[in-house]
Structures are given as C-alpha cells and as structure tokens.
Write a protein that holds these residues in place. Structure first.
Motif, short mmCIF file in Angstrom:
data_model
loop_
_atom_site.label_atom_id
_atom_site.label_comp_id
_atom_site.label_asym_id
_atom_site.label_seq_id
_atom_site.Cartn_x
_atom_site.Cartn_y
_atom_site.Cartn_z
N THR A 270 0.82 -1.22 0.00
CA THR A 270 0.00 0.00 0.00
C THR A 270 0.85 1.28 0.00
O THR A 270 0.52 2.25 0.65
CB THR A 270 -1.00 0.05 1.19
OG1 THR A 270 -0.29 -0.02 2.41
CG2 THR A 270 -2.04 -1.00 1.10
N SER A 271 1.94 1.24 -0.75
CA SER A 271 2.77 2.45 -0.85
C SER A 271 3.35 2.58 -2.26
O SER A 271 4.11 1.73 -2.71
CB SER A 271 3.90 2.39 0.18
OG SER A 271 4.88 3.35 -0.12
N THR A 308 -6.57 6.81 -5.54
CA THR A 308 -6.91 7.63 -4.38
C THR A 308 -8.08 8.56 -4.72
O THR A 308 -8.98 8.78 -3.92
CB THR A 308 -5.68 8.46 -3.95
OG1 THR A 308 -4.61 7.54 -3.70
CG2 THR A 308 -5.95 9.27 -2.71
N THR A 346 -1.14 14.18 -1.99
CA THR A 346 -1.11 12.93 -1.24
C THR A 346 0.26 12.27 -1.39
O THR A 346 0.72 12.06 -2.50
CB THR A 346 -2.19 11.95 -1.76
OG1 THR A 346 -3.45 12.60 -1.73
CG2 THR A 346 -2.26 10.70 -0.91
N ALA A 347 0.88 11.97 -0.25
CA ALA A 347 2.18 11.31 -0.32
C ALA A 347 1.96 9.86 -0.74
O ALA A 347 0.91 9.29 -0.46
CB ALA A 347 2.84 11.37 1.04
N VAL A 349 2.47 7.11 0.39
CA VAL A 349 2.69 6.18 1.50
C VAL A 349 1.35 5.63 1.98
O VAL A 349 0.31 6.18 1.68
CB VAL A 349 3.43 6.85 2.68
CG1 VAL A 349 4.82 7.28 2.28
CG2 VAL A 349 2.64 8.04 3.21
N SER A 350 1.43 4.55 2.75
CA SER A 350 0.23 3.89 3.20
C SER A 350 -0.67 4.85 3.98
O SER A 350 -0.22 5.54 4.89
CB SER A 350 0.66 2.72 4.08
OG SER A 350 -0.44 1.94 4.37
N GLY A 351 -1.94 4.87 3.62
CA GLY A 351 -2.93 5.62 4.41
C GLY A 351 -2.99 7.12 4.14
O GLY A 351 -3.85 7.81 4.69
N ALA A 352 -2.12 7.65 3.30
CA ALA A 352 -2.09 9.11 3.10
C ALA A 352 -3.39 9.62 2.47
O ALA A 352 -3.84 10.72 2.78
CB ALA A 352 -0.91 9.49 2.22
N ASP A 382 -7.05 0.95 0.49
CA ASP A 382 -5.71 1.39 0.13
C ASP A 382 -5.01 0.39 -0.80
O ASP A 382 -4.28 0.77 -1.72
CB ASP A 382 -4.89 1.60 1.41
CG ASP A 382 -3.74 2.58 1.21
OD1 ASP A 382 -3.54 3.03 0.06
OD2 ASP A 382 -3.04 2.89 2.18
N THR A 386 -3.72 1.96 -4.27
CA THR A 386 -2.29 2.06 -4.54
C THR A 386 -1.93 1.30 -5.82
O THR A 386 -1.11 1.77 -6.62
CB THR A 386 -1.46 1.50 -3.35
OG1 THR A 386 -1.94 2.11 -2.16
CG2 THR A 386 0.01 1.77 -3.51
N ASN A 389 -2.80 3.53 -8.53
CA ASN A 389 -1.89 4.68 -8.59
C ASN A 389 -0.62 4.35 -9.38
O ASN A 389 -0.21 5.10 -10.26
CB ASN A 389 -1.50 5.13 -7.18
CG ASN A 389 -2.68 5.73 -6.43
OD1 ASN A 389 -3.70 6.03 -7.01
ND2 ASN A 389 -2.53 5.91 -5.13
N1 ASP Z 1 -1.24 4.50 -0.35
C1 ASP Z 1 -1.42 5.32 -1.49
C2 ASP Z 1 -0.16 5.30 -2.34
O1 ASP Z 1 0.91 5.12 -1.83
C3 ASP Z 1 -1.77 6.72 -1.15
C4 ASP Z 1 -3.10 6.73 -0.49
O2 ASP Z 1 -3.19 6.45 0.71
O3 ASP Z 1 -4.10 6.97 -1.17
O4 ASP Z 1 -0.24 5.51 -3.53
#
Ligand code: ASP
Length: 414
Positions: A270-271, A308, A346-347, A349-352, A382, A386, A389
């Motif tokens: 999830t990153s 996201t 949005t970074a 990273v997980s959960g951003a 997520d 991800t 993404n």
């Molecule tokens: N976890 C997603 C990512 O790294 C960002 C998000 O939390 O939406 O792309």
C-alpha cells in the motif's frame, strides 16, 4: 528432455500472497483472538517495507537527476514534464468522475445512520494542507530537510534543479553527470536485492491483513469497498486499457502481465513510493525508455493518484449518505476539483489518501468525523487504490516513451 519451468518473481509473489491469505483465514477462523500474525508476521513485513522505504529518497533523487541529464536538453525536460503532468491530471479527473458515477449508481443501498451514531463519531483529522500550502511546499527552503523527512515533492524539485544545473554547466557538469549515472546504477542494484525479498514480505503482510480485517468486512462497509473496487476496475479497463492500446500501441494483456510484480507489490505494501523501484524495473523491461521512466515514474509516485481519487469520490458520497446529505451537482464538481488537487498533495505512502479525504469532505461541507466510519477498513481501500496509482504512472511512462522515441526518430531522419 523436458525442461523444468522456473517460476518467476510475479509467480512467487502470487503464490505467497495466496498462502498469506490462507494463513490469515486460518487464524481468523481458528484463533480469532490470537495476535500471532500482528506480533510475529507483520513485523517481518514491516522490515521489508522499511528496506524499500529507505531506498525511496536515493531512488527518486538519482533516477530523476539521471533522467534529466540523459534527456540531454533542457527544452526536452520541459516538454516531457509538461506532457506527463497534463496526462496525470486528466486521468485523475476522469478517475474522480468514474468514482462519482459508480457510487451514485449504488447510493440507494447505503444506510442513513441514526444521529445517535453519527454524534458519537470521533475522528481527529490530521490537518489537511491547503492547496496553496501544497504548492509552496514543493519548493524546499533547505537542501537536506526534505531528504531526511522523505518529503518527496521538494526532493523531486531538488533533483530537477540539480539535473538541469548539470546540463547547463556543459563540459564542467559532465563528470558529476557520470557520477550521478553510476550512483543511479548502484541504487538500482541494491534495490534488486531488496526486491528479491518481495514474496516473503507479501506473505507476512497479507496474512496479517486478512486475520485483522477479515471480520470487519460486513454489511454496508463491504458494499462501499465493493463499489470502490468496481470504480478501480472500470478505470483500469477503460482508461489504462485504452491508453496502452491506443496511445502506446501495446497489447493491454502484455502490459498488465509485465506490470504484475509491481501491481502485486503495490497491493500488499500500500505504498506507491515503496513500489517505485519495482515499477521502474517492470516498465524498462516492457520497453520504456530508461531516461523517461526514471523521470516520469518517481514524479507519478508522488503526484499521480487515480486510485486515491476514486476512493475519495466514493467515500465522500458514502459519508454524505450516512449523514443523510444529498450532494448537489455543484458539490460533485467541487469533489472532482478537490480530489484531483488532493491527489497531488497525497504522499505515496500507506494511508495518506485518508488524510487528504478530509480536505475533500471539508470542501463540500461534510463532517470530517465521517472518516471514522471507514477508517477501520482503510487498508482494504488502500490496497486497490495504490495498485491503481502505480499502474497509472506506468501507462504514462509507456506513452511518453513512445512519443519521445518517435520524436528522436523524426530528428534522426532530418
Ligand atoms: N497508499 C497510497 C499510495 O501510496 C496513497 C493513499 O493512501 O491513497 O499511492
């Protein structure tokens, strides 16, 4: 003599992911109170994610610098940058629209929560930055701080400026340019070592996700997760399928097959940042130009978040329904705008994405506390978002590579 078929990395990742799901279910059903997966398996997954994460700053820094230097011409850096940025913003806006259309089809099935329930919700929103703050934040006031904090937008800015500086310095910049190229090569080699550990990391992370979240997927939450995944899948088929087929002239099946290791890594870690190295590797294997993928992909991991955006659209409408609010068309348009901009901030990273959801909710006057309804299962959203993404980033790398190849060929003819 029949040759033994060797299982490749993607194969191992799938096998380990399925094994992880199985183990997770065994714990969920046989020992629901056990914390074994969280105490012993998750930490191993965390080690894997940490290893990927510590490489993010060097990968982004050296790959973007190297990408800029290999483009060999500041004008070309500009045209690749603008093309990529426009592609990212357009696909993200389409993603929000897909999310809104899908969620509106299922709106009738969402519950309106009793006010006693909504009143008791508590969620202290981590402060979502304002749009202008995100823009100001792109430009660093210190060379090292963004690297120490792994704050990727300013790191990208530093890499582009120094890459451009090396090009502009001409003869004097050549040696440093070669050094950057060597550093990029070394970083990639270290990454390859870490990437080999992916199946182990994926197994441990998956087992814990299933053991911890399995029981939570009931009722309306399962529905809203399902709706988000319908949006994700539609976006993959419609937008990415068409982009790969018509813009890049490649078979979508071959593309998704080639990208499978990166997609599976994104699904479990999830990153986007942690998946970046594998994404670069997969795209280069599929024929992307290395100087393009090392510029387009790190940029995408930081600013391009189609999954996201879909998630934010779906959750905003779901939360509105829970509070008995019917969003107007104007509010929906506002969601398209803020969710597209939020995806830049949005970074990877997980959960951003959940933190940035508060920005979207606030823009249409919905209570930020509503995030508490979905926070428990955010991991499940997520995983899909991800994956989307990083897939979006890869489609851009393939397309921009093709355009640049064409341009170079035309130049060579002249
Ligand atoms: N976890 C997603 C990512 O790294 C960002 C998000 O939390 O939406 O792309």
């Amino acid at each position: 003599m029949q040759q033994k078929r060797k299982i490749n990395l993607a194969g191992w990742i799938i096998i380990c992911m399925l094994a992880g799901i199985l183990v997770g279910f065994v714990f969920l059903l046989a020992a629901p109170k056990s914390t074994f997966t969280t105490d012993y398996l998750k930490p191993i997954g965390t080690i894997y994610i940490n290893l990927l994460k510590f490489m993010v700053v060097p990968v982004v820094l050296f790959s973007i610098m190297d990408g800029v230097i290999s483009l060999n011409d500041l004008k070309r850096v500009g045209s690749v940058g603008v093309r990529t940025f426009i592609y990212y913003m357009c696909t993200t806006a389409v993603a929000v629209v897909i999310g809104l259309v899908v969620v509106n089809c299922f709106k009738g099935f969402f519950p309106v929560l009793d006010s006693s329930v909504t009143d008791s919700l508590e969620y202290t929103a981590a402060e979502a930055p304002k749009v202008m703050d995100v823009i100001v934040g792109i430009f660093p006031d210190n060379l090292f701080k963004p690297m120490v904090e792994a704050n990727m937008l300013p790191v990208i800015c530093i890499a582009i400026f120094f890459g451009a500086g090396i090009l502009a310095a001409g003869e004097k910049g050549k040696k440093i340019g070669e050094l950057v190229n060597c550093m990029n090569e070394i970083t990639m080699k270290v990454l390859m070592m870490i990437i080999k550990l992916t199946p182990i990391g994926v197994f441990c992370l998956m087992a814990d996700v299933v053991a911890v979240n399995g029981a939570k997927i009931v009722g309306s939450l399962a529905l809203v997760i399902g709706v988000a995944y319908i949006g994700y899948i539609l976006h993959v088929i419609i937008v990415y399928g068409c982009s790969i087929k018509f813009l890049s002239g490649m078979s979508p099946i071959a593309f998704f097959k080639g990208l499978a290791p990166a997609m599976l890594t994104a699904f479990t870690t999830t990153s986007s940042n942690a998946t970046l190295p594998i994404n670069i590797e997969c795209c280069n294997e599929m024929g992307a130009e290395p100087e393009i993928s090392s510029f387009v992909l790190p940029l995408g991991a930081t600013i391009n978040m189609d999954g996201t955006a879909i998630y934010q659209a779906v959750c905003a409408v779901f939360i509105a329904c829970c509070y008995g609010v019917d969003l107007t068309l104007g509010q929906m348009a506002m969601i398209v705008l803020t969710a597209t901009l939020a995806s830049v901030g949005t970074a990877g990273v997980s959960g951003a994405g959940m933190i940035m959801l508060s920005m979207v909710l606030m823009s249409v006057g919905l209570p930020v506390e509503g995030i508490a309804i979905i926070a428990g299962v955010d991991k499940l959203f997520d995983m899909g978002r991800t994956t989307l993404n990083i897939t979006g980033d890869a489609t851009a790398a393939m397309w921009v590579s093709k355009v640049e190849r064409k341009k170079m060929a035309a130049k060579a003819v002249k």
